[in-house]
Design an enzyme around this catalytic site. Structure first.
Site, PDB file in Angstrom:
ATOM      1  N   TRP A 174      -3.282  -8.013 -11.733  1.00 37.52           N
ATOM      2  CA  TRP A 174      -4.522  -8.020 -10.948  1.00 37.52           C
ATOM      3  C   TRP A 174      -5.722  -7.732 -11.833  1.00 37.52           C
ATOM      4  CZ3 TRP A 174      -2.702  -4.670  -6.160  1.00 37.52           C
ATOM      5  CH2 TRP A 174      -1.729  -5.417  -5.455  1.00 37.52           C
ATOM      6  N   TYR A 195       4.336  -5.553  -9.046  1.00 37.84           N
ATOM      7  CA  TYR A 195       4.474  -5.878  -7.618  1.00 37.84           C
ATOM      8  C   TYR A 195       5.516  -6.977  -7.429  1.00 37.84           C
ATOM      9  CZ  TYR A 195       0.530  -3.118  -5.896  1.00 37.84           C
ATOM     10  OH  TYR A 195      -0.296  -2.083  -5.527  1.00 37.84           O
ATOM     11  N   GLU A 237       8.211   1.717  -2.877  1.00 39.47           N
ATOM     12  CA  GLU A 237       8.066   2.360  -1.575  1.00 39.47           C
ATOM     13  C   GLU A 237       8.814   1.615  -0.477  1.00 39.47           C
ATOM     14  OE1 GLU A 237       3.920   2.973  -0.647  1.00 39.47           O
ATOM     15  OE2 GLU A 237       3.729   4.575  -2.138  1.00 39.47           O
ATOM     16  N   TYR A 261      -0.590  10.829  -0.718  1.00 40.38           N
ATOM     17  CA  TYR A 261      -2.033  10.605  -0.739  1.00 40.38           C
ATOM     18  C   TYR A 261      -2.625  11.773   0.035  1.00 40.38           C
ATOM     19  CZ  TYR A 261      -1.553   6.229  -3.167  1.00 40.38           C
ATOM     20  OH  TYR A 261      -1.290   5.315  -4.161  1.00 40.38           O
ATOM     21  N   GLU A 281       3.779   8.354  -7.979  1.00 43.32           N
ATOM     22  CA  GLU A 281       2.486   7.814  -7.533  1.00 43.32           C
ATOM     23  C   GLU A 281       1.844   8.790  -6.563  1.00 43.32           C
ATOM     24  OE1 GLU A 281       2.251   3.569  -6.102  1.00 43.32           O
ATOM     25  OE2 GLU A 281       0.944   4.480  -4.585  1.00 43.32           O
ATOM     26  N   ALA A 291      -4.050   7.250   2.465  1.00 41.26           N
ATOM     27  CA  ALA A 291      -2.894   6.424   2.096  1.00 41.26           C
ATOM     28  C   ALA A 291      -3.225   4.956   1.874  1.00 41.26           C
ATOM     29  CB  ALA A 291      -1.810   6.553   3.156  1.00 41.26           C
ATOM     30  N   TRP A 335      -2.446   7.261  -9.309  1.00 47.49           N
ATOM     31  CA  TRP A 335      -2.803   5.878  -8.978  1.00 47.49           C
ATOM     32  C   TRP A 335      -4.301   5.740  -9.011  1.00 47.49           C
ATOM     33  CZ3 TRP A 335      -0.203   1.478  -8.429  1.00 47.49           C
ATOM     34  CH2 TRP A 335      -0.818   0.400  -7.743  1.00 47.49           C
ATOM     35  N   LYS A 394     -11.398  -1.017  -9.352  1.00 49.53           N
ATOM     36  CA  LYS A 394     -11.641  -1.604  -8.027  1.00 49.53           C
ATOM     37  C   LYS A 394     -12.521  -0.654  -7.220  1.00 49.53           C
ATOM     38  CE  LYS A 394      -9.280  -3.523  -4.012  1.00 49.53           C
ATOM     39  NZ  LYS A 394      -8.024  -4.087  -3.487  1.00 49.53           N
ATOM     40  N   GLU A 451     -12.525   1.288  -4.767  1.00 47.21           N
ATOM     41  CA  GLU A 451     -11.763   2.074  -3.795  1.00 47.21           C
ATOM     42  C   GLU A 451     -11.566   3.473  -4.374  1.00 47.21           C
ATOM     43  OE1 GLU A 451      -7.973   0.121  -3.108  1.00 47.21           O
ATOM     44  OE2 GLU A 451      -7.278   0.487  -5.159  1.00 47.21           O
TER      45      GLU A 451
HETATM   46  C1  IDC Z   1      -2.954  -0.628  -3.091  1.00 46.53           C
HETATM   47  C2  IDC Z   1      -4.170  -0.872  -3.949  1.00 46.53           C
HETATM   48  C3  IDC Z   1      -5.100  -1.810  -3.242  1.00 46.53           C
HETATM   49  C4  IDC Z   1      -4.353  -3.096  -2.906  1.00 46.53           C
HETATM   50  C5  IDC Z   1      -3.075  -2.765  -2.138  1.00 46.53           C
HETATM   51  C6  IDC Z   1      -2.248  -4.010  -1.876  1.00 46.53           C
HETATM   52  O1  IDC Z   1      -4.799   0.361  -4.237  1.00 46.53           O
HETATM   53  O2  IDC Z   1      -6.245  -2.097  -3.998  1.00 46.53           O
HETATM   54  O3  IDC Z   1      -5.161  -3.949  -2.123  1.00 46.53           O
HETATM   55  O4  IDC Z   1      -2.288  -1.841  -2.843  1.00 46.53           O
HETATM   56  O5  IDC Z   1      -1.322  -3.780  -0.873  1.00 46.53           O
HETATM   57  C7  IDC Z   1       0.704   2.761  -2.107  1.00 46.53           C
HETATM   58  C8  IDC Z   1       1.233   1.639  -2.910  1.00 46.53           C
HETATM   59  C9  IDC Z   1       0.149   0.990  -3.711  1.00 46.53           C
HETATM   60  C10 IDC Z   1      -1.150   0.907  -2.950  1.00 46.53           C
HETATM   61  C11 IDC Z   1      -1.628   2.333  -2.688  1.00 46.53           C
HETATM   62  C12 IDC Z   1      -2.936   2.423  -1.926  1.00 46.53           C
HETATM   63  O6  IDC Z   1       2.313   2.045  -3.726  1.00 46.53           O
HETATM   64  O7  IDC Z   1       0.600  -0.296  -4.055  1.00 46.53           O
HETATM   65  O8  IDC Z   1      -2.089   0.230  -3.762  1.00 46.53           O
HETATM   66  N1  IDC Z   1      -0.579   3.046  -1.956  1.00 46.53           N
HETATM   67  O9  IDC Z   1      -2.817   1.783  -0.683  1.00 46.53           O
HETATM   68  N2  IDC Z   1       1.408   3.628  -1.404  1.00 46.53           N
HETATM   69  C13 IDC Z   1       0.583   4.450  -0.767  1.00 46.53           C
HETATM   70  C14 IDC Z   1      -0.701   4.105  -1.104  1.00 46.53           C
END
Ligand code: IDC
Length: 447
Positions: free
Chosen positions: A177, A205, A285, A346, A372, A378, A406, A411, A413
């Site tokens: 990405w 991914y 996950e 989270y 992570e 979350a 993480w 990005k 966010e």
């Molecule tokens: C999130 C990224 C986000 C992206 C998304 C895609 O931060 O920018 O659009 O994935 O589905 C997880 C996951 C992790 C997530 C992250 C935040 O392991 O892939 O990344 N998250 O949502 N688990 C809990 C939170």
């Protein structure tokens, strides 16, 4: 094995492919191939064993033998069992009883009707050169050099000397990405190491955009493989630990792509079997599935990794987006050696109820690894909960649990560690980091 008949075995083809000459120097006899591929090494040539140094060792001379059950290769009173052997430039596998096997997969390699290894599971992967499969050296003073091969003792991650250690570091963003892929470079990892981090996690991914198991095409797959290889080489150069994370998410149940996962981990463990700094995370996950399904997946993938890598740390995700570590103790995976179970949090979303899952797991003897986390919500966004973050930090540090933040992206966010306005791909200063980035850096620094 009695009743030995010695038969000519594909002798014509063999003669062609092994064409060459025996030559002698001060160290002994060696075999020079005619086709320009150099000298024979660690293989049989016309019944003679040529050792790892490239010289004939007469005491291991051998021959093909056959009885009602099949073929085997006899060398004096010894014959290969559970072993790959290259004989006249073809590679064969001999089973536990010593018989050559045919028409099947052995780990990542397929042997055909003649017992000859003909393909690998991921046909698209270029077979790594033998030199790449060697144990790498790590720089003096680096974490990987100091700690060596990690192990699991009780609930703790320990170094090769048995002392408890804590891995801490950052997770990349999805490795393909744009908001994160360019941060995967030697200087970027060096910057993270300068904060005191000793580990990097690579988020591969599976089903999301550009994932390993969707839009399958050879260009993208080789791009992913190349990125992983590069990232591992940067971490290795710096003597950092590196986690190869099979980042399931949308796919929910890890069994959805178990076929690809088998290939992936057969390949990765084949390449990195001797890298003591590589850890395998087999399912980021799991969600909308139960522990029995995840365990069944783990019980399939772990032995595949173990064929090539007998002792690397393997991280197993848990149900409900890797929260249910408390479910493991009653029914752990079959091969528990150096396996840890994954908890993600989270902080704004996951509070006391999830922290108590971690406490329960540890109390019941389950080793936990936080591969992570972030301090926001979350969805990777929303506001930061500093109170909950502090409670997590205290619990994690007091139990020497490893933690990985993480993510190394810019990005827009909250969970991104780098400000959206910053376009640097290494050398980030505090002013380039988000609040989340500064928090993680301080935690890693022990502040
Ligand atoms: C999130 C990224 C986000 C992206 C998304 C895609 O931060 O920018 O659009 O994935 O589905 C997880 C996951 C992790 C997530 C992250 C935040 O392991 O892939 O990344 N998250 O949502 N688990 C809990 C939170």
């Amino acid at each position: 094995m009695l009743m030995i008949w010695v038969l000519p075995f594909r002798s014509e083809a063999a003669t062609k492919s092994v064409a060459g000459t025996w030559k002698k120097d001060s160290k002994g006899w060696y075999y020079q191939f005619k086709d320009g591929s150099g000298k024979a090494k660690s293989e049989y040539i016309k019944g003679r064993w040529v050792n790892a140094k490239g010289y004939w060792e007469k005491k291991w001379d051998g021959k093909w033998c056959h009885n009602a059950k099949g073929w085997w290769f006899q060398a004096g009173s010894w014959y290969p069992k559970k072993k790959w052997v290259t004989i006249d430039r073809k590679t064969y596998y001999f089973n536990a009883s010593g018989y050559m096997v045919t028409n099947q997969w052995i780990g990542r390699r397929y042997v055909n009707k003649d017992g000859v290894w003909t393909k690998t599971r991921a046909g698209k992967l270029v077979e790594p050169k033998t030199s790449q499969l060697k144990k790498p050296t790590y720089p003096a003073g680096s974490p990987a050099k100091k700690w060596g091969a990690l192990q699991v003792k009780g609930t703790k991650l320990v170094n090769s000397a048995g002392t408890a250690v804590q891995l801490k570091g950052v997770s990349t963003f999805g490795i393909i990405w744009d908001e994160g892929r360019y941060n995967i470079n030697l200087d970027g990892f060096k910057t993270v190491k300068s904060w005191g981090a000793n580990a990097i996690r690579l988020a591969v991914y599976t089903e999301e955009y550009g994932g390993y198991c969707v839009d399958w095409d050879s260009v993208k797959t080789s791009e992913l493989n190349k990125t992983i290889a590069n990232a591992v080489s940067y971490a290795t150069k710096l003597g950092m630990y590196v986690i190869i994370d099979w980042h399931i998410l949308n796919d929910g149940n890890p069994n959805t792509h178990i076929k690809e996962a088998k290939q992936f981990f057969a390949d990765m463990s084949y390449k990195y079997g001797k890298y003591t700094n590589v850890l395998y995370e087999i399912c980021n996950e799991p969600n909308n599935t139960d522990w029995a399904s995840v365990k069944s997946y783990a019980d399939t993938i772990i032995p595949i990794i173990r064929e090539n890598d007998s002792d690397a740390i393997i991280l197993v995700g848990t149900p409900t987006w890797s929260q249910d570590v408390d479910l493991v103790a009653k029914n752990p995976v079959k091969k528990t050696k150096n396996v840890m179970y994954v908890l993600h949090f989270y902080a704004s979303t996951h509070g006391d109820n999830i922290r108590s899952k971690l406490k329960t797991a540890l109390k019941n003897g389950t080793p936990v690894f936080v591969s992570e986390f972030s301090i926001c919500a979350a969805d990777g966004n929303g506001s930061i909960d500093y109170t909950s973050a502090a409670a997590w930090k205290k619990l994690i540090n007091s139990n020497k649990v490893s933690y990985i933040g993480w993510s190394l992206s810019n990005k827009n966010e909250t969970s991104a560690l780098i400000k959206n306005s910053c376009s640097k791909h290494s050398g980030w200063k505090d002013s380039d980091l988000t609040e989340t980035g500064k928090y993680l850096k301080k935690w890693i620094q022990g502040k």
